[in-house]
Design an enzyme around this catalytic site. Structure first.
Site, mmCIF file in Angstrom:
data_model
loop_
_atom_site.group_PDB
_atom_site.id
_atom_site.type_symbol
_atom_site.label_atom_id
_atom_site.label_comp_id
_atom_site.label_asym_id
_atom_site.label_seq_id
_atom_site.Cartn_x
_atom_site.Cartn_y
_atom_site.Cartn_z
ATOM 1 N N GLU A 299 0.828 -1.207 0.000
ATOM 2 C CA GLU A 299 0.000 0.000 0.000
ATOM 3 C C GLU A 299 0.863 1.257 0.000
ATOM 4 O OE1 GLU A 299 -3.226 1.428 -0.711
ATOM 5 O OE2 GLU A 299 -3.865 -0.201 0.605
ATOM 6 N N ASP A 303 1.358 4.032 -3.094
ATOM 7 C CA ASP A 303 1.013 5.432 -2.894
ATOM 8 C C ASP A 303 2.170 6.368 -3.225
ATOM 9 O OD1 ASP A 303 -1.448 4.600 -2.074
ATOM 10 O OD2 ASP A 303 -1.187 5.066 0.030
ATOM 11 N N SER A 504 -7.168 2.299 -3.857
ATOM 12 C CA SER A 504 -5.969 2.848 -3.226
ATOM 13 C C SER A 504 -4.947 3.258 -4.275
ATOM 14 C CB SER A 504 -5.356 1.838 -2.258
ATOM 15 O OG SER A 504 -5.174 0.592 -2.884
#
Length: 594
Positions: A299, A303, A504
């Site tokens: 994650e 990002d 995400s």
């Protein structure tokens, strides 16, 4: 706010010299049904330490909200005139009587100023206490609860009380009734070969009129790179300054570490001009910066690689918030009870809205409003479960209410449902269609804000009468607001190339586009965009070419096919995906203030 202390407090003061003061009778402040999927295991250890967070009322929040909408409304004369940190704090400072009353209550339990930690505006007080004292203060009993699905443990109670004279001086106390488990989106991983694959294909480019040059590389239909985002969203050739004060921030929770070695591999693969650059690291409440290649977080890497890769050389910051150490009933180590929403900006983490007590959700949402008023844009992934659990089969769906009724109902997420943040849904492929897992729907806690009325009403008016009656709240805040690509993202994780997907991925991508727009504005001496939503919906209504309208796809869940992507706003892809070139002209040219 009353200016006189209640009669009970006066009575206490009258007897203080004669005998130890007794509190007013406790009255229930908040009570919830036993939460679904959580099982009460046993009483919490009495010597276990927890940190109570006490929220004092913000009597002038309505005034802050007025300022927020004025400085965020492109039709208002104050557009862009954001407030300072000090001005915002002055507007959320509690009444002195509340501060005094809470101080007296804490002192009566032996908790003096040296034991307390206060927020800058004095609207939050934190104090570490053993369970035994917390139970006395709140007239409750804490238990160890176990989640039957993921086997997580947490220490909570389903009801707590406060002395009756304190009810008007305290909005909430946590951790008590908040059973939500902060989580990342349900990202998907597809490991690729260890050596970089060619980023272009022999196939002819795909014709997309809104894209840069009207064409997008055919490879972008199966592998999303920085180049693909730039082409698809009409940002090829834009070179941000990186020296005009613009910044972009990403946060990581749950022991998610952004690995610098992986970032350098990503830069070498997709953004060679960014090689040897990195990001600023800020620890929030003990967040770590573990750079072990084995501990790299998918994650966090997703990002930072796409958000910072898309916006280089704009300075980037990664905020690492302390995670939640494992809790077992036989170990006196609690899960982290400092829910991070009130402390920092986030993008890719959320909770089922129904697991968040209304008092906490509204208070956290008000915190996001404070950031918006200061000129910060906040983006959150809309979720990866469609309208709930991502399951279209009525026989196996798991969208049941958390109030003891076990009624089937769509499940929006929080914080995306907060009206003061921008919720980002997902698309896939070129030309773009809605990705099936794109979270969307309508809040059950927050009413629809005025900036959405026209766009959302048009969608609801086209919806066949009776569609999903009782499964969603048509008067609620609608999500998502916008969308971006959300699958087949090529990143590096622990030294390997993987393909990854989820909203995400969409949120940092859209955040990157916003950072580029801010850069264009700041270079023209214009203020940052700040809270985006009033502007986004104004653009959607007046300059529809600023977004690529997505009209194909749906988001199944809760035993239904979910909603359909349609012309205009819809609860799958919102207003659509960004056309940076058009948006840049809108926010920097003669239309910078409409």
């Amino acid at each position: 706010m009353r200016t006189l202390i209640t009669w009970c407090a006066l009575a206490l003061a009258a007897v203080v010299s004669a005998a130890p003061a007794k509190e007013c009778a406790h009255k229930v402040k908040e009570s919830i049904p036993p939460p679904r999927l959580w099982v009460k295991e046993r009483p919490a250890p009495k010597d276990l330490t927890i940190e109570l967070r006490i929220a004092l009322p913000q009597p002038n929040f309505f005034e802050l909200e007025r300022h927020l909408y004025e400085v965020s409304d492109p039709f208002h004369e104050r557009y862009g005139q954001h407030l300072s940190k000090e001005e915002v704090e002055a507007l959320v400072t509690p009444h002195p009587e509340s501060i005094h009353s809470v101080n007296e209550w804490l002192a009566s339990h032996g908790l003096t100023e040296s034991a307390l930690t206060r927020s800058p505006a004095n609207d939050w007080v934190r104090v570490k206490v053993p369970i035994s004292l917390a139970e006395k203060m709140l007239d409750t009993e804490y238990h160890v609860w176990r989640h039957t699905k993921d086997d997580n443990y947490i220490v909570r109670t389903t009801s707590y009380s406060l002395p009756e004279n304190l009810h008007e001086h305290i909005d909430l106390v946590q951790p008590t009734t908040l059973f939500s488990t902060l989580r990342g989106m349900d990202t998907t991983f597809r490991f690729s070969q260890d050596t970089p694959a060619p980023l272009s294909a022999d196939a002819p480019p795909i014709n997309i009129p809104s894209a840069s040059g009207g064409k997008v590389d055919a490879s972008c239909n199966t592998t999303i790179t920085i180049s693909c985002i730039q082409q698809l969203y009409n940002a090829v050739g834009f070179k941000p300054s990186g020296k005009n004060g613009n910044q972009i921030g990403i946060t990581g929770y749950l022991e998610q570490f952004a690995n610098i070695a992986d970032l350098q591999s990503f830069y070498a693969d997709q953004r060679p001009d960014a090689l040897n650059s990195s990001f600023k690291f800020i620890s929030v409440k003990g967040g770590l910066n573990n750079q072990s290649i084995e501990e790299a977080g998918a994650e966090a890497n997703l990002d930072v690689q796409f958000a910072f890769g898309l916006t280089h050389p704009i300075p980037g910051t990664f905020y690492s918030t302390a995670g939640r150490p494992p809790f077992k009933p036989d170990v006196l180590t609690p899960t982290n009870t400092n829910e991070p929403y009130t402390d920092s900006i986030s993008t890719s983490y959320a909770d089922d809205e129904q697991t968040v007590p209304e008092s906490f959700a509204k208070r956290a949402c008000n915190g996001f409003a404070q950031l918006g008023a200061r000129g910060v844009s906040l983006m959150f992934s809309s979720g990866d479960g469609g309208v709930g659990d991502g399951d279209s089969d009525p026989a196996t769906q798991q969208c049941f209410t958390n109030d003891g009724r076990n009624k089937t109902q769509f499940v929006p997420l929080f914080p995306p449902a907060c009206p003061f943040v921008t919720s980002v849904g997902g698309t896939v492929h070129v030309p773009e269609t809605a990705v099936f897992f794109s979270g969307g729907g309508f809040s059950n806690l927050f009413p629809r804000p005025a900036y959405q009325n026209s766009s959302v009403s048009q969608f609801l008016n086209k919806l066949p009468k009776g569609t999903y009656a009782g499964l969603f709240n048509p008067k609620g805040r609608a999500i998502p607001d916008v969308a971006a690509q959300a699958d087949f993202f090529r990143i590096f994780l622990s030294g390997r190339i993987i393909s990854i997907g989820g909203t995400s991925a969409a949120s940092p991508t859209f955040a990157g586009i916003v950072a580029l727009l801010n850069d264009a504005r700041l270079s023209k001496k214009l203020p940052s965009l700040g809270f985006l939503n009033p502007l986004l919906y104004a653009i959607g209504a007046n300059f529809p070419k600023g977004f690529n309208d997505i009209t194909i796809g749906n988001n199944p869940g809760c035993g239904t096919p979910g909603f359909n992507a349609t012309k205009g706003w819809d609860p799958v892809t919102g207003l659509g995906t960004p056309n940076f070139g058009v948006l840049k002209d809108i926010v920097t040219g003669p239309l910078a203030r409409f």
